[in-house]
Scaffold this motif. Structure first.
Motif, PDB file in Angstrom:
ATOM      1  N   LYS A  28       0.828  -1.213   0.000  1.00 44.03           N
ATOM      2  CA  LYS A  28       0.000   0.000   0.000  1.00 44.03           C
ATOM      3  C   LYS A  28       0.859   1.259   0.000  1.00 44.03           C
ATOM      4  CE  LYS A  28      -3.387   2.639   2.494  1.00 44.03           C
ATOM      5  NZ  LYS A  28      -3.998   2.906   3.771  1.00 44.03           N
ATOM      6  N   TYR A  65      -1.364  -7.005  -6.633  1.00 43.81           N
ATOM      7  CA  TYR A  65      -1.005  -5.597  -6.418  1.00 43.81           C
ATOM      8  C   TYR A  65      -0.243  -5.046  -7.619  1.00 43.81           C
ATOM      9  CZ  TYR A  65       1.639  -1.558  -4.943  1.00 43.81           C
ATOM     10  OH  TYR A  65       2.201  -0.316  -4.891  1.00 43.81           O
ATOM     11  N   ASP A 118     -10.600 -12.973   0.974  1.00 46.46           N
ATOM     12  CA  ASP A 118     -11.747 -12.079   0.945  1.00 46.46           C
ATOM     13  C   ASP A 118     -11.207 -10.727   0.482  1.00 46.46           C
ATOM     14  OD1 ASP A 118     -13.833 -10.322   1.394  1.00 46.46           O
ATOM     15  OD2 ASP A 118     -14.133 -10.909   3.478  1.00 46.46           O
ATOM     16  N   LEU A 119     -11.643 -10.255  -0.659  1.00 45.66           N
ATOM     17  CA  LEU A 119     -11.111  -9.017  -1.223  1.00 45.66           C
ATOM     18  C   LEU A 119     -11.359  -7.817  -0.324  1.00 45.66           C
ATOM     19  CD1 LEU A 119     -11.934  -9.524  -5.009  1.00 45.66           C
ATOM     20  CD2 LEU A 119      -9.793  -9.972  -3.800  1.00 45.66           C
ATOM     21  N   HIS A 120     -12.403  -7.863   0.482  1.00 44.17           N
ATOM     22  CA  HIS A 120     -12.647  -6.764   1.417  1.00 44.17           C
ATOM     23  C   HIS A 120     -11.577  -6.747   2.513  1.00 44.17           C
ATOM     24  CE1 HIS A 120     -16.394  -5.720  -0.459  1.00 44.17           C
ATOM     25  NE2 HIS A 120     -16.793  -6.977  -0.385  1.00 44.17           N
ATOM     26  N   GLU A 123      -8.466  -4.849   1.184  1.00 46.01           N
ATOM     27  CA  GLU A 123      -8.807  -3.589   0.503  1.00 46.01           C
ATOM     28  C   GLU A 123      -7.705  -2.555   0.504  1.00 46.01           C
ATOM     29  OE1 GLU A 123     -12.420  -2.142   2.217  1.00 46.01           O
ATOM     30  OE2 GLU A 123     -13.624  -3.087   0.679  1.00 46.01           O
ATOM     31  N   ARG A 124      -6.859  -2.557   1.488  1.00 47.65           N
ATOM     32  CA  ARG A 124      -5.857  -1.513   1.590  1.00 47.65           C
ATOM     33  C   ARG A 124      -4.954  -1.444   0.368  1.00 47.65           C
ATOM     34  NH1 ARG A 124      -3.019  -4.335   6.515  1.00 47.65           N
ATOM     35  NH2 ARG A 124      -5.206  -4.458   6.911  1.00 47.65           N
TER      36      ARG A 124
END
Length: 125
Positions: A28, A65, A118-120, A123-124
């Protein structure tokens, strides 16, 4: 042995979830030293089974990413050995329905390795 210093340090965390969270933070924040280190080849033949399992999980996240941000993906990340035979679900408390849903909605970097997040939860990145 994982040759990349960053990945080796992450692997050696006592808790895998903390390790993955740290990886997500490095991605991130677009840590240039970390991203550049990914282009150093990793000799998978010198890794033990636990290291390979860890590399499979994180290679899916890293590949996702890099693709998301139009950054070239290093060849070692797509090595055929970095794939689980049976589906691996990072979230342990999910129903069979949710497992099928993850297999359907996860992007190709996860499907190619048979690793599902889980894509949630990520999320970062």
């Amino acid at each position: 042995m994982i040759g990349n210093k960053y990945l080796k340090d992450l692997f050696e965390y006592p808790d895998e979830n903390t390790s993955i969270n740290q990886l997500l933070e490095l991605l991130k924040s677009k840590d240039i030293k970390f991203i550049n280190s990914l282009y150093e080849s990793i000799d998978i033949d010198n890794c033990n089974d636990e290291e390979i399992k860890y590399l499979i999980k994180i290679s899916a996240l890293i590949d996702y990413y890099l693709q998301l941000h139009d950054i070239e993906v290093p060849d070692w990340l797509r090595d055929e050995r970095l794939r689980f035979e049976k589906p691996y679900f990072h979230s342990k408390r999910i129903s069979d329905f949710e497992k099928v849903k993850l297999q359907y909605i996860n992007p190709s970097p996860f499907k190619a390795r048979n690793v599902y997040f889980d894509l949630h939860g990520i999320e970062r990145i």
